[in-house]
Design an enzyme around this catalytic site. Structure first.
Site, short mmCIF file in Angstrom:
data_model
loop_
_atom_site.label_atom_id
_atom_site.label_comp_id
_atom_site.label_asym_id
_atom_site.label_seq_id
_atom_site.Cartn_x
_atom_site.Cartn_y
_atom_site.Cartn_z
N CYS A 53 0.83 -1.21 0.00
CA CYS A 53 0.00 0.00 0.00
C CYS A 53 0.86 1.26 0.00
CB CYS A 53 -0.96 0.01 1.20
SG CYS A 53 -0.15 0.18 2.78
N CYS A 122 -0.50 -4.29 8.84
CA CYS A 122 0.22 -3.26 9.59
C CYS A 122 1.14 -3.90 10.63
CB CYS A 122 -0.76 -2.31 10.24
SG CYS A 122 -1.86 -1.46 9.08
#
Length: 159
Positions: A53, A122
């Protein structure tokens, strides 16, 4: 029409109530009050990682006698990336190198009372940056002369 760059520069206006619908109280606390965010000049190990991302994270370690005395992180990522970096630093500070090597994504997510499935990457980013920092520390421990040849820090404002 604003470009992608200018739209990224404008602050997000998301209410805490909206965040609570998606994230645990611990995630929100780490987003709003990140621990150990920053960098130090004489890091004993530096690791960098990025994900598809576009978010990136850097981890800096201060180590003595194979124990992590201090750890910090920097990121250009979203709130959940900040939360994972912050939680990771709390998990790892004080651990030995081998204990830190064993830290995984599940441990970070557990310390944050979970993350939505769409945000688990994450935690992967934080662990990847940590592993790179640990590998860097071990390499410099074996061959300390390589410290002189470190690349310029991409997160530094002193470019």
């Amino acid at each position: 029409m604003p470009s992608d760059f200018t739209s990224r520069q404008q602050p997000l206006r998301v209410s805490i109530d909206e965040l609570r619908k998606t994230f645990s109280g611990k995630v929100i606390e780490h987003i709003l009050n990140p621990r150990n965010m920053g960098e130090f000049q004489a890091a004993g190990g530096i690791g960098r990682a990025s994900i598809s991302c576009g978010d990136a994270m850097q981890i800096c370690l201060k180590v003595r006698n194979d124990r992590i005395l201090d750890i910090s992180f920097m990121t250009d990522g979203c709130g959940p990336v900040i939360a994972c970096g912050s939680a990771l630093t709390e998990l790892v500070k004080g651990k030995t190198i081998s204990e830190a090597m064993a830290v995984d994504e599940d441990e970070i997510m557990a310390s944050l009372d979970g993350l939505p499935d769409s945000e688990t990457h994450c935690a992967t980013l934080a662990v990847s940056a940590l592993k790179q920092a640990l590998v860097d520390y071990l390499a410099l421990k074996r061959e300390p002369w390589k410290r002189m040849y470190r690349q310029i820090d991409p997160f530094s404002s002193n470019r």
